[in-house]
Each structure stands twice: as structure tokens, then as C-alpha cells.
Design an enzyme around this catalytic site. Sequence first.
Site, PDB file in Angstrom:
ATOM      1  N   HIS A 222      86.827  37.055  80.734  1.00  0.00           N
ATOM      2  CA  HIS A 222      86.229  35.807  81.231  1.00  0.00           C
ATOM      3  C   HIS A 222      86.039  34.730  80.165  1.00  0.00           C
ATOM      4  CE1 HIS A 222      82.458  37.398  79.555  1.00  0.00           C
ATOM      5  NE2 HIS A 222      82.030  36.167  79.569  1.00  0.00           N
TER       6      HIS A 222
HETATM    7  C1  UD1 Z   1      79.087  31.778  81.107  1.00  0.00           C
HETATM    8  C2  UD1 Z   1      78.629  31.644  79.658  1.00  0.00           C
HETATM    9  C3  UD1 Z   1      79.190  32.797  78.847  1.00  0.00           C
HETATM   10  C4  UD1 Z   1      78.851  34.133  79.463  1.00  0.00           C
HETATM   11  C5  UD1 Z   1      79.273  34.164  80.921  1.00  0.00           C
HETATM   12  C6  UD1 Z   1      78.775  35.419  81.565  1.00  0.00           C
HETATM   13  C7  UD1 Z   1      78.341  29.343  78.821  1.00  0.00           C
HETATM   14  C8  UD1 Z   1      78.930  28.277  77.990  1.00  0.00           C
HETATM   15  N1  UD1 Z   1      79.144  30.405  79.084  1.00  0.00           N
HETATM   16  O1  UD1 Z   1      80.501  31.657  81.104  1.00  0.00           O
HETATM   17  O2  UD1 Z   1      78.639  32.740  77.539  1.00  0.00           O
HETATM   18  O3  UD1 Z   1      79.537  35.132  78.755  1.00  0.00           O
HETATM   19  O4  UD1 Z   1      78.684  33.044  81.609  1.00  0.00           O
HETATM   20  O5  UD1 Z   1      79.461  35.723  82.725  1.00  0.00           O
HETATM   21  O6  UD1 Z   1      77.212  29.241  79.218  1.00  0.00           O
HETATM   22  N2  UD1 Z   1      82.247  30.295  88.719  1.00  0.00           N
HETATM   23  C9  UD1 Z   1      82.246  30.591  90.050  1.00  0.00           C
HETATM   24  N3  UD1 Z   1      81.127  31.130  90.590  1.00  0.00           N
HETATM   25  C10 UD1 Z   1      80.015  31.387  89.880  1.00  0.00           C
HETATM   26  C11 UD1 Z   1      80.023  31.082  88.524  1.00  0.00           C
HETATM   27  C12 UD1 Z   1      81.149  30.545  87.953  1.00  0.00           C
HETATM   28  O7  UD1 Z   1      83.231  30.369  90.750  1.00  0.00           O
HETATM   29  O8  UD1 Z   1      79.024  31.904  90.451  1.00  0.00           O
HETATM   30  C13 UD1 Z   1      83.492  29.756  88.122  1.00  0.00           C
HETATM   31  C14 UD1 Z   1      83.596  28.239  88.228  1.00  0.00           C
HETATM   32  O9  UD1 Z   1      84.941  27.926  88.400  1.00  0.00           O
HETATM   33  C15 UD1 Z   1      83.138  27.772  86.861  1.00  0.00           C
HETATM   34  C16 UD1 Z   1      83.644  28.884  85.958  1.00  0.00           C
HETATM   35  O10 UD1 Z   1      83.502  30.071  86.730  1.00  0.00           O
HETATM   36  O11 UD1 Z   1      83.647  26.522  86.500  1.00  0.00           O
HETATM   37  C17 UD1 Z   1      82.897  29.037  84.645  1.00  0.00           C
HETATM   38  O12 UD1 Z   1      81.494  29.215  84.877  1.00  0.00           O
HETATM   39  P1  UD1 Z   1      80.429  28.852  83.727  1.00  0.00           P
HETATM   40  O13 UD1 Z   1      79.081  29.260  84.160  1.00  0.00           O
HETATM   41  O14 UD1 Z   1      80.604  27.440  83.297  1.00  0.00           O
HETATM   42  O15 UD1 Z   1      80.901  29.708  82.497  1.00  0.00           O
HETATM   43  P2  UD1 Z   1      81.256  31.245  82.419  1.00  0.00           P
HETATM   44  O16 UD1 Z   1      82.701  31.348  82.087  1.00  0.00           O
HETATM   45  O17 UD1 Z   1      80.750  31.953  83.600  1.00  0.00           O
HETATM   46  N1  UDP Z   2      78.899  43.139  84.750  1.00  0.00           N
HETATM   47  C1  UDP Z   2      78.677  43.457  86.083  1.00  0.00           C
HETATM   48  N2  UDP Z   2      79.717  43.319  86.959  1.00  0.00           N
HETATM   49  C2  UDP Z   2      80.955  42.920  86.575  1.00  0.00           C
HETATM   50  C3  UDP Z   2      81.163  42.609  85.202  1.00  0.00           C
HETATM   51  C4  UDP Z   2      80.115  42.717  84.328  1.00  0.00           C
HETATM   52  O1  UDP Z   2      77.568  43.847  86.464  1.00  0.00           O
HETATM   53  O2  UDP Z   2      81.848  42.825  87.437  1.00  0.00           O
HETATM   54  C5  UDP Z   2      77.778  43.258  83.809  1.00  0.00           C
HETATM   55  C6  UDP Z   2      78.093  44.117  82.614  1.00  0.00           C
HETATM   56  O3  UDP Z   2      77.835  45.478  82.902  1.00  0.00           O
HETATM   57  C7  UDP Z   2      77.162  43.536  81.559  1.00  0.00           C
HETATM   58  C8  UDP Z   2      77.111  42.081  81.912  1.00  0.00           C
HETATM   59  O4  UDP Z   2      77.518  41.980  83.269  1.00  0.00           O
HETATM   60  O5  UDP Z   2      75.858  44.098  81.656  1.00  0.00           O
HETATM   61  C9  UDP Z   2      78.035  41.326  81.032  1.00  0.00           C
HETATM   62  O6  UDP Z   2      78.219  40.052  81.527  1.00  0.00           O
HETATM   63  P1  UDP Z   2      79.494  39.179  81.199  1.00  0.00           P
HETATM   64  O7  UDP Z   2      80.631  40.024  80.785  1.00  0.00           O
HETATM   65  O8  UDP Z   2      79.697  38.276  82.358  1.00  0.00           O
HETATM   66  O9  UDP Z   2      78.976  38.233  80.007  1.00  0.00           O
HETATM   67  P2  UDP Z   2      78.736  38.413  78.440  1.00  0.00           P
HETATM   68  O10 UDP Z   2      78.020  39.659  78.184  1.00  0.00           O
HETATM   69  O11 UDP Z   2      80.082  38.325  77.787  1.00  0.00           O
HETATM   70  O12 UDP Z   2      77.949  37.188  78.110  1.00  0.00           O
END
Ligand code: UD1
Ligand code: UDP
Length: 387
Positions: A222
Site C-alpha cells: 500500500h
Molecule cells: C495512510 C497513511 C500511511 C499508512 C496507511 C495505513 C498517510 C500519509 N498515509 O496511507 O502512513 O501506512 O494509511 O493503511 O497518512 N482509500 C479508500 N478507502 C479508504 C481509505 C483510502 O478507497 O477507506 C483509497 C483512496 O483512493 C485514497 C487512497 O486509498 O486516495 C489513499 O488513502 P490515504 O488515507 O490518503 O493514504 P493511505 O495510502 O491509506
Molecule cells: N491489517 C488488517 N487487514 C488487512 C491488512 C492489514 O487488519 O487487510 C492490519 C495489520 O495486521 C496491521 C495493520 O493493519 O495491524 C497495518 O496497517 P497498514 O499495513 O495499513 O499500515 P502501516 O502499518 O504500514 O502504517
Amino acid sequence: MSHIKLLNIVGARPQIIKASAIGRAIRKYYPEEITEIIVHTGQHYDKEMSDVFFDELEIHKPDYNLGVGSAKHGRQTSMMITGIEDVLLKEKPDCVVLYGDTNSSLAGALAASKLHFPVIHIEAGLRSFNKQMPEELNRIMSDHSSTLLFAPTNAAFKNLMSEGFKPENSPPYTIDNPKIYLTGDIMLDNALFFAELAEKKKASLLEQMHIERDKFILATIHRDTNTDDITRLETIMNTFRSLSEMNNMTFVLPLHPRTTVSLKTNLNKLYKDILNCKYIRIVPPVSYLEMIMLEKNCRMIITDSGGVQKESHFFRKPCIVLRKETEWVELVKNGTAVLVDADPEKITNEFERFLNNLSSLDYPGFYGDGKTAEFILEEIKLMFEKV
Ligand code: UD1
Ligand code: UDP
């Protein structure tokens, strides 16, 4: 101070999971002394990225949901700051608790510190030393807006010291006289607490998914570097496809919506081909208990996630990290995690090495004793007793 009003800021999936450890410890140890408020920025909003965790992990529903949603960094963060500021002025909490390094953490740090509410940063001090990474800026700014900083690893604690934080500071603690602690990791608290529950509640998951213990690879992707750089994403997916076919090994990919959007928009043919691959199983994001079951039972993990890297260690699985660097350096030093960037040759070599050498790996306890949330709450209580 006899009673503490603690306001949590969450927004992204891993923060909701982290907040559950603090909420559980409050209910167990300080139900009368600490009142918890949850502000959800709305950064994550799909059911499987947000609600599922509140339901499954028994966290009380957010007291406020700011409904910010997805946007570019500046717009998203500014909407969060505006919303959080209004809540802070209304609630006047004693302290504001931030988790990790997302835009929601940064917004909480800025809104709270500018209004002079003490900020408590859980998962402080992590550094990738790559400021191109949005999370790195969020980490640095959150740490430098905080009054209590809880570093989960030795490396994180040292990073704080090298940025001028002094372990010898004495109370009263303020943003100008902050206190840094070396703690464990609250995600270990969660893994220990929920692993047994996962075994009970999700006992039939592998069967339902038609996969067998030790006979599948769990992969998540991601990070923006992997999803937004189409060549990298294409390379990673093609490498997964060839490894799965060469080894007759199923790859289970619970895909973050960001990755699915990028695949559908930019690599639709490859996406469709992969959906038809015998050995690649693309599924929507799974719940935390389901994720634990997949982590516990897989053969190996391939990921760019911070949280999943650590969980690979908790559940004693080798981990291939699809990044150039990591904040969780102890895993790499230990040899149970390897950095491969998105280089197909490195991914393939490390995959084969781990597949054939499982017995030589060791998983020492880097992340505390599973009672980190309890320790953090004790220190928060102490800070207010000393006021
Ligand atoms: C965010 C965090 C990242 C974290 C991750 C955990 C920042 C800069 N990034 O990244 O550090 O590791 O969350 O998962 O804060 N989207 C959906 N539905 C949702 C959420 C997101 O469709 O419920 C899609 C949208 O297209 C959106 C994209 O995901 O534009 C990115 O979402 P965003 O919250 O901006 O960043 P993450 O990649 O999720
Ligand atoms: N996780 C989850 N379902 C998924 C993928 C991840 O519950 O489909 C959990 C995972 O076990 C961990 C957390 O989400 O506890 C990690 O989140 P993510 O990878 O989105 O973000 P990061 O840790 O890189 O910020």
C-alpha cells in the site's frame, strides 16, 4: 489531578487497532480515573478499513467523526486540523494522544500543540531517514510537538536523543521540556491479546479461503512508492505471479483500496489476468482477527507495511520488505526481514532462500512484554499527579 480526560486521534486503519490497546488498558486499570474520547478524522472510511475494527476490537464508537476522507496531503491535513481544533476547543482535554505517523497524527500534533494541549506520541522516534516519505515528515513534526514520547525500540529512542531530546529531563514536562521513554510496542500487546481470540472466532478462515497452513504466502502492498509508481507495481505483481507459478504456492493478497484503485486504473489488463491466476488470491482488506490468522498460518510474509513487518516477527515468519529502507531496523539486523526494494531478482532470491531455510531463523523479543499500554498509562497518570 484526580481525573484525566484523554483525547485520542485516529484516522487510518493501524491507528484504530493501536488505540484499542490503550482503550483496553484504560478499562482494565483506570476506568474511574481516565475518560477516553475518540476523534476519528475519517482518513479511512470504507467499512473494511474502519468500522470493522471498532466492531471486532470492541472499541467504543468514535465520539467525533470528522469525515475528512481522501484528498491530497495539504487539503486532507488542513481539513483535519480545522476539525480537530473545533473539538479540542469544545472538549478541553487534559492531553491528546497520537499514534504513529499518518496525516491524522500530524494534524492532531499541530492542532493540539498550537492550542497548548500536551501531546503524547505513541510510536515516537521511528525514522526511515527518507524525507521523501510522507510518514517521515509526519513523524518528525509529531515528535517535536510532543510532551511525552513513547519510543517502541532502542533504535527509536536513540533517534530521539540524536535529535536533541534528553532522557534526563525532569518534571514538570512540557513541550519545551519533553520526556522520552523506551517502551515496548503496543502492537505486541494487541497481537498477544487477540491471537487467542482469532483462533476461536476465525477457526474456519483457512478452510473458507481454501488455503492450507504453511502452504501460502501472505502479501500486502500500500505504500505510495509502490502503488503510485506504475512500473514498480507492475514489476511486483509480475514477480508474484511468476513465483507463485514456479513454486505452486498460493499468494494471498488482502489489497488496500489504494492498490486496487491503482491496478484498475493503470494496469487493468494485468489486474484482470491476475484475478484469473490459479495461485494468486486477491481479496478485499481483511479484519484484524482474520489478518492474525493469515499471519500465523502463512509460510512467509511479503509487505511494504510497517505494522505487518512487526507482526511477521510476533508470529515468527520471515518477511520480505518491498522497500529500500525501514524504520524497524532490528528486524533486518536480525536477518528475519530483508529489504528488497522492488527488485525482481532480489525478491526472487530472498523468497527462495526463506522458503528453503526456515529452521535457522530466530525471533528474539524486541518489542517489550505485551504490557506497553499499561506502562504508558501509568506514566500519563504520573505526569498529571506531578502537576
Ligand atoms: C495512510 C497513511 C500511511 C499508512 C496507511 C495505513 C498517510 C500519509 N498515509 O496511507 O502512513 O501506512 O494509511 O493503511 O497518512 N482509500 C479508500 N478507502 C479508504 C481509505 C483510502 O478507497 O477507506 C483509497 C483512496 O483512493 C485514497 C487512497 O486509498 O486516495 C489513499 O488513502 P490515504 O488515507 O490518503 O493514504 P493511505 O495510502 O491509506
Ligand atoms: N491489517 C488488517 N487487514 C488487512 C491488512 C492489514 O487488519 O487487510 C492490519 C495489520 O495486521 C496491521 C495493520 O493493519 O495491524 C497495518 O496497517 P497498514 O499495513 O495499513 O499500515 P502501516 O502499518 O504500514 O502504517
